[in-house]
Design an enzyme around this catalytic site. Structure first.
Site, mmCIF file in Angstrom:
data_model
loop_
_atom_site.group_PDB
_atom_site.id
_atom_site.type_symbol
_atom_site.label_atom_id
_atom_site.label_comp_id
_atom_site.label_asym_id
_atom_site.label_seq_id
_atom_site.Cartn_x
_atom_site.Cartn_y
_atom_site.Cartn_z
ATOM 1 N N PRO A 95 -34.472 -40.589 -57.143
ATOM 2 C CA PRO A 95 -33.444 -41.499 -56.633
ATOM 3 C C PRO A 95 -32.522 -40.800 -55.640
ATOM 4 O O PRO A 95 -31.998 -39.719 -55.903
ATOM 5 C CB PRO A 95 -32.699 -41.904 -57.906
ATOM 6 N N CYS A 96 -32.349 -41.431 -54.490
ATOM 7 C CA CYS A 96 -31.645 -40.772 -53.386
ATOM 8 C C CYS A 96 -30.146 -41.012 -53.389
ATOM 9 O O CYS A 96 -29.421 -40.363 -52.633
ATOM 10 C CB CYS A 96 -32.238 -41.221 -52.052
#
Length: 365
Positions: A95-96
């Protein structure tokens, strides 16, 4: 360890084309998986903690889906999915949000910050031949990324990484991403296809016309969010490639009239027909959330149009037939996805790398 897959079954690769099998961590709705499969890599398993990903992932891809946190995964959970492969690949996009420039307040205290460390742990346990990772450019400046690279190198991987614009891979969208490739076989690098930039017109120009709040009977995902009377006036006053600065004063929001608001021009804008789209975010279906106005029609782009601009096929299903479509959920899934064309470019680069180095590996065996 029980899950170790170091001893790949490659001895018969002289007689047949090497079989590359992959596991896609943080798989989402399957953008990276679809791209890898188009490149000739068989993905056996996708893993994600979000239950909303299961239907689109399994409906559109040949891989199985496992709903589980990567923090709780072990090599034993994964090994069967790549058993019998000539070469094995562990892929994923952690997840960025913790590393995104849109979320500056997030940091090491966010529980997602250390998911990259669990990715590294699984590489160490599983011992694949290849590793790839995609994320936001800002990750390259973080200590957790430096530790991840050092861990791969300590395990004997050759590592390369760079920031690329997805438009160079045939994605009709300007989207800068950090791409890492790693291989036990030798130096590896991302190869760019010789493709002309694809435009918004080429991607979505033939879709049925819609008004704000309407949807297509032929494709319910081709639906546009409603607009308030004020926002309808605003989009009518907007020009392709422009912003709220083009409006008459009575249409401009009070926040943009203040000095602090004048530094945010990239909202309330229309896309341009003959240029790639701006970066798709998780809220691309909202006119006020960026330059997401349709180039010509008085509405924001539809959910389907956003998916196409992420280079998903027009037939990609995100909800079961007849099921309700929740814009915030689908927008999040599509906006967070790895563009399919970028995934395909990653896969083709790895296949080319294997073709280059497979002979030396067979001779060593």
């Amino acid at each position: 360890m029980g899950g170790n897959i170091t001893n790949s079954n490659y001895r018969n690769s002289r007689a047949r084309k090497p079989l590359v099998k992959a596991i896609d961590l943080f798989c989402g709705v399957g953008g990276l998986t679809r791209g890898l499969e188009k490149a000739g890599i068989k993905v056996g398993l996708g893993v994600d903690i979000d239950p909303a990903c299961e239907y689109p992932y399994e409906e559109n891809n040949a891989a199985a889906f496992l709903q589980k946190s990567v923090a709780d995964l072990t090599a034993d959970d994964l090994a069967d999915s790549v058993r019998g492969a000539s070469y094995t690949l562990l892929a994923g996009c952690a997840p960025c949000q913790p590393f995104s420039t849109y979320q500056q307040k997030l940091g090491p205290s966010d529980e997602r910050w250390n998911l990259l460390s669990h990715f590294g742990r699984l590489v160490e346990e599983l011992r694949p031949d290849l590793v790839t990772m995609e994320n936001v450019p800002n990750l390259a400046r973080q200590d957790v990324f430096e530790k991840f690279v050092a861990r791969l190198e300590k395990l004997g991987f050759h590592v390369s990484f760079e920031v690329v614009n997805c438009v160079d891979f045939g994605v009709p969208q300007h989207r800068n991403r950090l791409v890492l490739l790693a291989s036990r076989l030798g130096p590896v690098a991302l190869k760019r296809p010789r493709a002309k930039a694809k435009t918004v017109r080429q991607a979505i120009g033939e879709l049925p016309k819609l008004k704000a709040g309407e949807f297509s009977l032929a494709d319910p995902l081709h639906q546009a969010a409603e607009l308030s009377p004020l926002n309808l006036k605003r989009i009518k006053a907007s020009v392709p490639g422009g912003s709220w600065k083009d409006w008459d004063d009575e249409l401009i929001a009070d926040c943009h009239k203040r000095s602090t608001g004048k530094t945010y021009p990239s909202v309330y804008g229309r896309m341009e027909w003959d240029a790639p789209a701006p970066t798709m975010t998780t809220q691309y279906f909202g006119f006020g959330n960026g330059r997401f106005g349709h180039p010509e029609q008085n509405r924001a782009i539809s959910l389907r149009e956003g998916a196409i601009l992420q280079s998903f096929p027009k037939s990609y299903r995100f909800v079961p037939p007849g099921a309700p479509i929740y814009c915030k959920t689908i927008g999040r899934l599509i906006g967070n996805a790895v563009p399919v064309k970028l995934g395909e470019g990653i896969g083709k680069s790895l296949i080319a790398h294997l073709e280059e180095h497979a002979g030396s590996r067979r001779n060593a065996a």
